[in-house]
Scaffold this active site. Sequence first.
Site: not given
Length: 222
Positions: A102, A104
């Site tokens: 991921k 963010h």
Amino acid sequence: MENLRQRFIAFSVDAGVLRFGEFVTKAGRTSPYFFNAGLFHDGATLGKLADFYAQTLLDSGVEFDMLFGPAYKGITLASATAVALAAKGRNVPFAYNRKEAKDHGEGGTIVGAPLRGRVVIIDDVISAGTSVRESVDMIRAAGATPAAVMIALDRMERSGRDDALSANSAVQEVGAAYNMPVVSIANLNDLLTYISAGGNSELAQHRDAVAAYRRRYGVDGA
């Protein structure tokens, strides 16, 4: 423990997760039975499955500090097992991985508790051992220690192609490669014992086929 193994086989049959007939495995073999833990897909059956995982892990004597579930099936299995362990008085953290990092928020590939201490990897079965290898690498990279692998069913089946069969099963190879135990709720011997008991005439018709498959592909002692 023996009774727990037989109860797990019966539970898997009743839930339609353990089926008999003709099925082609990942190795290209025609197997007389098939086990798909993904079919434990409602709250009641998942809860019962998690209880089998938790009790087997506690009975195994493996010392552990947390659980890890490899994506994707291991995510549900590890989280449900953590809940079942807590109900038995053993509250431990758990984590799992994303297939893609991921970019963010908190970022990274690991979700849940930080990987620390002795970690048990929770999965459904071991085929090629790929998810175990990836899990071990992630656990070690975090500075933690892989303590064991916990699976639902050990097929006790020699790995490799039919023209180049290994003397060992994928489960045995994983245990040897990482010097850690692989704990299963039940195995092929438990399955054959169950269908040979004579309590279910419908299943009894598959006994010879399962026994023949074990003779052809089973590891020594199977």
